[in-house]
Design an enzyme around this catalytic site. Structure first.
Site, short mmCIF file in Angstrom:
data_model
loop_
_atom_site.label_atom_id
_atom_site.label_comp_id
_atom_site.label_asym_id
_atom_site.label_seq_id
_atom_site.Cartn_x
_atom_site.Cartn_y
_atom_site.Cartn_z
N GLU A 102 2.62 -11.82 -17.90
CA GLU A 102 2.43 -10.79 -16.86
C GLU A 102 3.45 -9.68 -17.03
O GLU A 102 4.56 -9.93 -17.53
CB GLU A 102 2.63 -11.42 -15.48
N ASP A 103 3.10 -8.48 -16.60
CA ASP A 103 4.07 -7.38 -16.61
C ASP A 103 5.07 -7.54 -15.47
O ASP A 103 6.26 -7.42 -15.64
CB ASP A 103 3.37 -6.01 -16.54
N ASP A 106 4.98 -9.25 -8.25
CA ASP A 106 5.40 -8.50 -7.07
C ASP A 106 5.27 -9.43 -5.86
O ASP A 106 6.18 -10.19 -5.56
CB ASP A 106 4.51 -7.25 -6.98
N PHE A 155 9.16 0.63 -6.63
CA PHE A 155 8.07 0.83 -7.57
C PHE A 155 8.61 1.28 -8.93
O PHE A 155 9.49 2.13 -9.00
CB PHE A 155 7.08 1.86 -7.03
N ASP A 162 1.97 1.22 -14.89
CA ASP A 162 1.49 2.57 -14.56
C ASP A 162 1.69 2.94 -13.10
O ASP A 162 1.86 2.07 -12.24
CB ASP A 162 0.00 2.69 -14.87
N ARG A 168 2.23 4.38 -18.69
CA ARG A 168 2.23 3.13 -19.46
C ARG A 168 2.86 3.30 -20.84
O ARG A 168 3.37 2.36 -21.43
CB ARG A 168 0.80 2.64 -19.68
P1 IMP Z 1 1.22 -9.08 -7.20
O1 IMP Z 1 -0.14 -9.69 -7.13
O2 IMP Z 1 1.61 -8.50 -5.86
O3 IMP Z 1 2.27 -10.00 -7.72
O4 IMP Z 1 1.12 -7.80 -8.12
C1 IMP Z 1 0.95 -7.89 -9.47
C2 IMP Z 1 0.37 -6.63 -10.05
O5 IMP Z 1 0.60 -5.46 -9.25
C3 IMP Z 1 1.06 -6.35 -11.37
O6 IMP Z 1 0.44 -7.03 -12.43
C4 IMP Z 1 0.96 -4.83 -11.47
O7 IMP Z 1 -0.25 -4.46 -12.08
C5 IMP Z 1 0.98 -4.35 -10.04
N1 IMP Z 1 2.34 -3.91 -9.65
C6 IMP Z 1 3.16 -4.51 -8.76
N2 IMP Z 1 4.33 -3.85 -8.64
C7 IMP Z 1 4.25 -2.78 -9.48
C8 IMP Z 1 5.17 -1.71 -9.81
O8 IMP Z 1 6.30 -1.59 -9.32
N3 IMP Z 1 4.72 -0.80 -10.73
C9 IMP Z 1 3.49 -0.88 -11.31
N4 IMP Z 1 2.61 -1.88 -11.04
C10 IMP Z 1 2.98 -2.82 -10.12
#
Ligand code: IMP
Length: 177
Positions: A102-103, A106, A155, A162, A168
């Site tokens: 995963e990138d 969050d 963020f 992105d 990206r």
């Molecule tokens: P989660 O489901 O809340 O853990 O969010 C995961 C996804 O939200 C990541 O794979 C990203 O695509 C996007 N995301 C969450 N935070 C950021 C950020 O700070 N910058 C860009 N994308 C984010």
């Protein structure tokens, strides 16, 4: 400190390229040691993880497979609301040592919903490798086997991540000012 503009917002350098590259190499070395004699199967989640997955993969010395998948949410006809579908996951993961790439984690919601789907296929083991983690934003706790950087709840863009489609391509990671 470099300032950049992506769409309407201003971002400042947060993680320089060298630091990211060094940390990705360290994660790969840890995986090489942990999976010695095994053949991990990487499942990289698009779009955000493409750069991290690519750099991580270059540093692997163990035999390893990789596939790229996309998680898409669509409105179901039932009142259950958003349903998560997976595109590209056609491999049978039974008995495999799976590592999700995963990138960023969050809230943890995405993986929280996706993990049961993978577990259903009965992999031998399942780990998560994420470049970034925002511990303060966590709503769905996850066990993260490999984390690049723990970052504040701000963020970020760059290195695959992105802001509304842009950013990206940046080699560094930038934080919202
Ligand atoms: P989660 O489901 O809340 O853990 O969010 C995961 C996804 O939200 C990541 O794979 C990203 O695509 C996007 N995301 C969450 N935070 C950021 C950020 O700070 N910058 C860009 N994308 C984010």
């Amino acid at each position: 400190m470099a300032l950049i503009k992506v769409h309407d917002k201003t971002f400042e350098t947060y993680l320089p390229e060298e630091l990211i590259q060094q940390r990705v190499k360290e994660l790969a070395e840890k995986i090489n040691a942990d999976y010695k004699g095994r053949r991990p199967y990487f499942v990289a989640i698009l779009n955000g993880s493409f750069m991290f997955a690519s750099d991580l993969f270059k540093h692997l010395t163990v035999d390893a497979d990789i596939c790229f998948i996309k998680l898409a949410s669509y409105k179901g006809t039932q009142s259950t609301g958003n349903v998560l579908t997976t595109i590209g996951l056609d491999e049978d993961l039974f008995g495999k040592d799976v590592i999700i790439v995963e990138d960023i984690v969050d809230t943890g919601k995405t993986l929280h919903h996706f993990l049961p789907r993978l577990m259903h296929q009965q992999p031998k083991s399942l780990q998560i490798a994420t470049l970034l983690h925002k511990p303060e934003a966590t709503e769905y706790p996850l066990t993260l086997g490999y984390t690049g950087f723990e970052i504040p709840n701000k963020f970020v863009v760059g290195y695959g991540l992105d802001y509304d489609g842009l950013g990206r391509n940046l080699k560094e990671i930038y934080q919202l000012v």
